[in-house]
Design an enzyme around this catalytic site. Structure first.
Site, PDB file in Angstrom:
ATOM      1  CE  LYS A 245      -0.636  -0.566   4.987  1.00  0.00           C
ATOM      2  NZ  LYS A 245      -0.750   0.525   5.918  1.00  0.00           N
TER       3      LYS A 245
ATOM      4  NE  ARG B   8      -5.737   0.389  11.916  1.00  0.00           N
ATOM      5  CZ  ARG B   8      -4.584   0.187  11.270  1.00  0.00           C
ATOM      6  NH1 ARG B   8      -3.657   1.127  11.265  1.00  0.00           N
ATOM      7  NH2 ARG B   8      -4.339  -0.948  10.656  1.00  0.00           N
TER       8      ARG B   8
ATOM      9  CG  MET C 196       9.457  23.573  -0.370  1.00  0.00           C
ATOM     10  SD  MET C 196       8.300  24.599  -1.289  1.00  0.00           S
ATOM     11  CE  MET C 196       7.328  25.314   0.016  1.00  0.00           C
TER      12      MET C 196
ATOM     13  CE1 TYR D 269      13.288  31.471   4.515  1.00  0.00           C
ATOM     14  CE2 TYR D 269      13.393  29.112   4.103  1.00  0.00           C
ATOM     15  CZ  TYR D 269      13.092  30.402   3.680  1.00  0.00           C
ATOM     16  OH  TYR D 269      12.597  30.597   2.422  1.00  0.00           O
TER      17      TYR D 269
HETATM   18  C1  PLP Z   1      -3.999  -4.363   8.321  1.00  0.00           C
HETATM   19  C2  PLP Z   1      -2.537  -4.214   8.070  1.00  0.00           C
HETATM   20  N1  PLP Z   1      -1.807  -5.312   7.802  1.00  0.00           N
HETATM   21  C3  PLP Z   1      -0.474  -5.237   7.564  1.00  0.00           C
HETATM   22  C4  PLP Z   1       0.184  -4.030   7.614  1.00  0.00           C
HETATM   23  C5  PLP Z   1       1.683  -3.986   7.405  1.00  0.00           C
HETATM   24  O1  PLP Z   1       2.288  -3.555   8.605  1.00  0.00           O
HETATM   25  P1  PLP Z   1       3.878  -3.421   8.715  1.00  0.00           P
HETATM   26  O2  PLP Z   1       4.243  -2.365   7.743  1.00  0.00           O
HETATM   27  O3  PLP Z   1       4.097  -2.998  10.127  1.00  0.00           O
HETATM   28  O4  PLP Z   1       4.467  -4.727   8.383  1.00  0.00           O
HETATM   29  C6  PLP Z   1      -0.527  -2.863   7.905  1.00  0.00           C
HETATM   30  C7  PLP Z   1       0.182  -1.569   7.967  1.00  0.00           C
HETATM   31  O5  PLP Z   1      -0.244  -0.567   8.376  1.00  0.00           O
HETATM   32  C8  PLP Z   1      -1.925  -2.953   8.128  1.00  0.00           C
HETATM   33  O6  PLP Z   1      -2.640  -1.875   8.414  1.00  0.00           O
END
Ligand code: PLP
Length: 374
Positions: free
Chosen positions: A41, A139, A309, A261
């Site tokens: 992701k 969550r 920046m 800065y």
């Molecule tokens: C549901 C879920 N699974 C797996 C992962 C992967 O976690 P990590 O990057 O700590 O291995 C995440 C990361 O946020 C997650 O939200």
């Protein structure tokens, strides 16, 4: 994505794909006979999901997790191999058709998503999905009462083909935290109630909590990309990124010269400064001001003053002037100073250093296995 030109980009970001595959194989060995998915992701934590997933798929990984439908569609387009792509945030209302059309596996997180998905599938064409149960993080995922109410019906649903049941650990990077075993026990109970469906609890750090956390498959992200899953202990993973910043200018300064800065750094002695073309717009965090450091010619050089920046300034007084000159590079991230070290200096976590990495760098993907060891 804008990619900086090799000859003029302010920074060069080198990504070691062979190292990512080596990290995945190492984790896969740790958990066998459970299997190892890969979390790609957020564009594979900023490193480029298409390139990373292609390398991992070639290395044997078959199951990938992204967060959103758009990420999943991009991955489906980029990689032709028949991979399982699971979408952690699940289907938004009215997106079920798109999920089904592209053979994506939504992670169903609440009764609404389950209802929509159940309506999209039929007995003749059941649709794949994973179920997310909340075992203590509050969550995403079905709460315990929701699960109790729905479990029997879900297990027997003929419209959904279950590819997995998952949950996520809140404190896996703190092995002694009591929530780890509480979540594991709750997950084991919920999983048993749900039937013989592949189960997954552990991400990167959870893998190192022990076999009983592995269930059927694990879902590491950060560790694949070199973040230490063992906070406070030696890192078993390979460093994956190297970031070099281009020197734009060198100047000699006198004692008393303020730098950057806010004039927040004042030279105590005369010295030589290198201004590099990387700043907080490139993900070199402003919180690294006065704290970050770089490497050039084998010398550690402190970053001084505030990160701006597009620029940052290093004190290169200790470096041979023939080495530290315009057009040369200062290494910001690498084997000596990795994402976790930068994160500690920037008061954040390696995940944020990676996902903040900018879009203006010239990116170089390295495929060949390097000699560096785990
Ligand atoms: C549901 C879920 N699974 C797996 C992962 C992967 O976690 P990590 O990057 O700590 O291995 C995440 C990361 O946020 C997650 O939200």
């Amino acid at each position: 994505m804008a990619i900086g030109r090799a000859d003029s980009a302010g920074g060069v970001l080198e990504i070691d794909l062979a190292g990512i595959v080596a990290n995945w194989r190492y984790l896969a060995q740790q958990v066998a006979p459970a299997t190892c998915a890969a979390v790609v992701k957020a564009d594979a934590y900023g490193l480029g999901a298409a390139a990373v997933a292609a390398a991992l798929a070639a290395g044997g990984c078959r199951r990938f997790f992204v967060a959103t439908l758009d990420e999943a569609l991009a991955l489906r387009t980029a990689i032709t191999a028949p991979l399982e792509i699971a979408v952690l945030n699940g289907p938004a209302p009215r997106s079920t058709a798109e999920f089904a059309e592209h053979g994506l596996v939504p992670v169903l997180n609440d009764p609404g998503q389950i209802e929509d998905w159940g309506r999209a599938g039929t007995r003749q064409t059941p649709l794949p999905a994973m179920l997310h149960v909340d075992t203590g993080m509050a969550r995403l995922g079905l709460t315990l009462p929701e699960f109790e109410r729905l479990a029997d019906g879900l297990r027997c649903s003929s419209a959904i083909c279950w590819h997995g049941v998952i949950s996520h650990l809140a404190c896996a990077d703190e092995p002694a935290h009591p929530l780890n075993s509480q979540q594991r026990l709750r997950f084991a109970t919920m999983r048993d109630r749900f039937g013989d469906i592949p189960a997954s609890l552990a991400a990167s750090s959870g893998i190192f909590l022990g076999r009983e956390f592995h269930f059927d498959f694990v879902r590491p992200g950060a560790a694949l990309y070199g973040v230490n899953p063992l906070v406070g202990a030696p890192n078993p993973m390979r460093q994956i990124v190297r970031l070099d910043a281009r020197i734009l200018q060198i100047r000699e300064v006198d004692a008393g010269q303020p730098v950057g800065y806010g004039a927040s750094h004042v030279m105590a002695t005369p010295g030589r400064l290198a201004t590099v073309a990387v700043g907080y717009a490139d993900g070199w965090l402003r919180s690294l001001s006065h704290r970050g450091s770089g490497r050039i010619g084998g010398v550690r050089v402190p970053m001084i003053g505030r990160v701006s920046m597009d620029l940052a300034v290093f004190d290169v007084t200790a470096v041979d002037p023939l080495v530290a000159r315009p057009g040369r590079f200062i290494e910001l991230l690498g084997q000596d100073y990795g994402v976790d070290a930068a994160a500690a200096d920037g008061h954040t976590i390696g995940y944020e250093i990676l996902t903040a990495l900018g879009r203006r760098y010239h990116r170089v993907y390295r495929y060949v296995a390097s000699a560096s060891t785990q």
